[in-house]
Design an enzyme around this catalytic site. Structure first.
Site, PDB file in Angstrom:
ATOM      1  N   TYR A   1       0.562  -1.190  -0.108  1.00  0.00           N
ATOM      2  CA  TYR A   1      -0.659   0.255  -0.253  1.00  0.00           C
ATOM      3  C   TYR A   1       0.754   1.232   0.321  1.00  0.00           C
ATOM      4  O   TYR A   1       0.987   2.191  -0.953  1.00  0.00           O
ATOM      5  CB  TYR A   1      -0.706  -0.004   1.277  1.00  0.00           C
ATOM      6  CG  TYR A   1      -1.994  -0.356   0.876  1.00  0.00           C
ATOM      7  CD1 TYR A   1      -2.189  -1.625   0.154  1.00  0.00           C
ATOM      8  CD2 TYR A   1      -3.173  -0.462   2.036  1.00  0.00           C
ATOM      9  CE1 TYR A   1      -3.706  -2.603  -0.008  1.00  0.00           C
ATOM     10  CE2 TYR A   1      -4.463  -1.427   1.983  1.00  0.00           C
ATOM     11  CZ  TYR A   1      -4.347  -1.524   0.829  1.00  0.00           C
ATOM     12  OH  TYR A   1      -5.860  -2.647   0.756  1.00  0.00           O
TER      13      TYR A   1
ATOM     14  N   GLU B   1      -8.422  -4.542   9.324  1.00  0.00           N
ATOM     15  CA  GLU B   1      -7.017  -4.442   9.858  1.00  0.00           C
ATOM     16  C   GLU B   1      -7.565  -4.421  11.793  1.00  0.00           C
ATOM     17  O   GLU B   1      -6.719  -4.907  11.907  1.00  0.00           O
ATOM     18  CB  GLU B   1      -6.656  -3.548   9.775  1.00  0.00           C
ATOM     19  CG  GLU B   1      -5.216  -3.438   9.821  1.00  0.00           C
ATOM     20  CD  GLU B   1      -4.198  -2.519   9.212  1.00  0.00           C
ATOM     21  OE1 GLU B   1      -2.518  -2.052   8.728  1.00  0.00           O
ATOM     22  OE2 GLU B   1      -4.467  -2.076   8.553  1.00  0.00           O
TER      23      GLU B   1
END
Length: 388
Positions: free
Chosen positions: A117, A235
């Site tokens: 990311y 997450e």
């Protein structure tokens, strides 16, 4: 609200505790340990039923397993990213072919994943991604760019990568979520990042024409932003409660050190210890409340949780060094400017926790998310962004 566990949960807890006590010392290395967990069916407890190789456990049992694992002293997990991030994402957005290909090896502990990311110019501001993926005539994408702060990239077999597939697109438009094999010599380079602690858990990853197959696009070309945001929601789920068990252990060590050194006689130290204990309890109740809700009205819960634990952990590190006194800044006599070194537990806690308010979305970004997406406050005028 009732935050207790049922009799069935406690039976599950006893099973988990017994298994961990019998096997936690058997791990030769982290990859072997993942296979041991997979063989016993402990990976993917939160996945929906689908024959992907995992046993089925309800939410409270997932919490039980996470807590017992943290208490057991078992090795750190290398499979967390595949199990808790990519797995739920494929269940929500992947095709049946993608689930059948990737979920069983994760559940078996056979394939490890990392997350592509952040970039040097797009850390907390993920929409600034500049890594590109060009679709080729041979049914692949050609990926060029750089990712940074990539946890466990040096161990991973695969990486899920957010890349820009639409030339000229800006911000969250034109992004695609790709599953990329890491074993591509000459096309992918992993460089460890040495941290203040002397360890290298994070890495830079350079993609120089790396390839990903068209059938390994999740959510369709151009749909990467929605998939990426969905993944970030996973997450901070059950794993947050396991993290808090680790925090409680660290707090306990600081309390014992304060008693042994006599620092606890200082009223300020006592007040800070009690405050940290109370704040940790609040974080636990908040995490349980959020997990037990249907999700309605909790759009900002992940950001709130990140703000709470990031600042808390930093304050604990600072207090640990205060309790140690001047000796906390002194290392072994054999240290030198060029040699590698070993930190004690409190020194590692203090140094590593400096990053807690930055990685995973900085405090500033979390506050902006809460302000704009939850409270409905107006966005900051573009002319003022980046102003001193």
């Amino acid at each position: 609200m009732d935050f207790g566990f049922s009799g069935e949960d406690e039976v599950f807890r006893a099973e988990a505790r017994e298994w961990l006590a019998a096997h936690a010392g058997d791990a030769e290395d982290r990859r072997t340990w993942e296979r041991t967990l997979g063989k016993a069916g402990w990976i993917g407890l939160g996945w929906a039923a689908g024959g992907y190789g995992n046993r089925i456990a309800g939410l409270t049992q997932q919490v039980v397993w996470a807590e017992e694992y943290a208490r057991s002293g078992a090795p750190p997990r290398s499979g967390h990213i595949g199990e808790n991030l990519l797995g739920p994402t494929l269940l929500a957005h992947g095709t049946e072919e993608q689930r059948s290909r990737f979920l069983p090896p994760i559940a078996a502990g056979e394939e490890l994943w990392c997350q592509g990311y952040s970039e040097p110019g797009a850390g907390s501001d993920l929409a600034g991604v500049r890594t590109t993926a060009e679709r080729c005539s041979d049914g692949t994408y050609r990926i060029t760019g750089q990712k940074i702060w990539t946890s466990l990239a040096h161990e991973a077999d695969w990486c899920f990568v957010l890349a820009r597939t639409e030339p000229g697109s800006r911000r969250h438009h034109g992004l695609t979520f790709l599953l990329v094999p890491m074993e591509q010599p000459g096309r992918i380079e992993v460089r460890p990042i040495r941290q203040l602690t002397g360890t290298s858990d994070f890495n830079e990853v350079f993609f120089d024409g790396a390839r990903a197959r068209v059938e390994h696009v999740v959510g369709g070309e151009g749909g990467g932003w929605g998939v990426a945001m969905s993944l970030l929601g996973f997450e901070r789920g059950v794993s947050t409660l396991a993290q808090q068990i680790g925090f409680a252990k660290e707090l306990g060590r600081v309390v014992r050190a304060a008693v042994e050194s006599g620092a606890v006689r200082d009223a300020v130290v006592r007040e800070r210890l009690v405050r940290l204990w109370a704040e940790l309890r609040v974080m636990r109740w908040n995490a349980l409340r959020t997990l037990g809700s249907s999700g309605t009205g909790h759009a900002g819960a992940p950001s709130v949780a990140k703000l709470l634990w990031g600042g808390w952990h930093q304050r604990l590190g600072e207090l640990a060094m205060l309790v140690r006194g001047a000796g906390g800044a002194v290392g072994p006599a054999e240290w030198s400017a060029s040699a590698s070194y070993e930190l004690d537990a409190f020194q590692h806690l203090f140094l590593f926790s400096r990053a807690d308010t930055i990685y995973g979305g900085s405090d500033q970004i979390q506050r902006t998310i809460i302000a704009e997406r939850v409270l409905g406050l107006p966005r900051e005028p573009k002319g003022r962004q980046g102003a001193a």
